[in-house]
Design a protein around this motif. Structure first.
Motif, mmCIF file in Angstrom:
data_model
loop_
_atom_site.group_PDB
_atom_site.id
_atom_site.type_symbol
_atom_site.label_atom_id
_atom_site.label_comp_id
_atom_site.label_asym_id
_atom_site.label_seq_id
_atom_site.Cartn_x
_atom_site.Cartn_y
_atom_site.Cartn_z
ATOM 1 N N GLY A 100 0.806 -1.207 0.000
ATOM 2 C CA GLY A 100 0.000 0.000 0.000
ATOM 3 C C GLY A 100 0.841 1.260 0.000
ATOM 4 N N ALA A 101 0.275 2.330 -0.537
ATOM 5 C CA ALA A 101 0.927 3.638 -0.576
ATOM 6 C C ALA A 101 0.046 4.657 0.136
ATOM 7 N N ASP A 102 0.605 5.303 1.142
ATOM 8 C CA ASP A 102 -0.097 6.312 1.932
ATOM 9 C C ASP A 102 0.437 7.677 1.538
ATOM 10 N N ILE A 103 -0.321 8.410 0.754
ATOM 11 C CA ILE A 103 0.130 9.695 0.236
ATOM 12 C C ILE A 103 0.190 10.762 1.330
ATOM 13 N N ASN A 104 -0.811 10.802 2.170
ATOM 14 C CA ASN A 104 -0.911 11.814 3.216
ATOM 15 C C ASN A 104 -0.922 11.144 4.584
ATOM 16 N N TRP A 105 0.248 10.845 5.074
ATOM 17 C CA TRP A 105 0.378 10.130 6.327
ATOM 18 C C TRP A 105 -0.043 11.002 7.505
ATOM 19 N N GLY A 106 -0.909 10.436 8.328
ATOM 20 C CA GLY A 106 -1.371 11.143 9.515
ATOM 21 C C GLY A 106 -1.093 10.394 10.794
ATOM 22 N N GLY A 107 -0.103 9.515 10.773
ATOM 23 C CA GLY A 107 0.247 8.752 11.953
ATOM 24 C C GLY A 107 -0.602 7.524 12.172
ATOM 25 N N ASP A 108 -1.417 7.183 11.186
ATOM 26 C CA ASP A 108 -2.297 6.024 11.280
ATOM 27 C C ASP A 108 -1.864 4.938 10.310
ATOM 28 N N THR A 109 -0.583 4.733 10.223
ATOM 29 C CA THR A 109 -0.006 3.829 9.241
ATOM 30 C C THR A 109 -0.461 2.381 9.396
#
Length: 128
Positions: A100-109
């Protein structure tokens, strides 16, 4: 915008090793959090590992407790690839593995909903 293709899955006996590869295309992944998740039969998608690359304060890795010490996530941002080295595999590691790719990481990886793009997955089967 980001295409992900996993490879490297297969069949292995308990105690063996596999190396999964996630090939990304569409944009550089240097500033994107990349993660691995898995789905075992009858279960929801489970967090395995993530790597934030050079983004969000510098290189940092995250692991589920169930795989710490056995799995290693790494990435090559020049080649736009992410790897998951799996050692000391157990039957309970059997699952379909997704990149998976998380573009806008908000600490909920650790949550699948945080990820914007997914690959098609690759099957990992570990026998006793």
């Amino acid at each position: 915008q980001v295409q992900l293709v996993e490879s490297g899955g297969g069949w292995v006996q308990a105690g063996g090793s596999l190396r999964l590869t996630c090939a990304a295309s569409g944009r550089p992944i240097g500033n994107i959090v990349m993660g691995w998740f898995r789905e075992a039969p009858g279960k929801h998608r489970e967090f395995v590992a993530a790597h934030n690359g050079v983004a969000y304060g510098g290189p940092r890795t995250y692991y589920a407790d169930s795989v710490k010490g056995r799995f290693t996530i790494s990435r090559d941002d020049v080649k736009n690839m992410v790897y998951l080295q799996m050692d000391s595999l157990k039957p309970e590691d059997t699952a379909y593995y997704y990149c998976g790719a998380d573009i806008n990481w908000g600490g909920d990886t650790q949550y699948p909903a945080a990820y914007d793009y997914w690959g098609q997955g690759t099957q990992v089967s570990v026998s006793s």
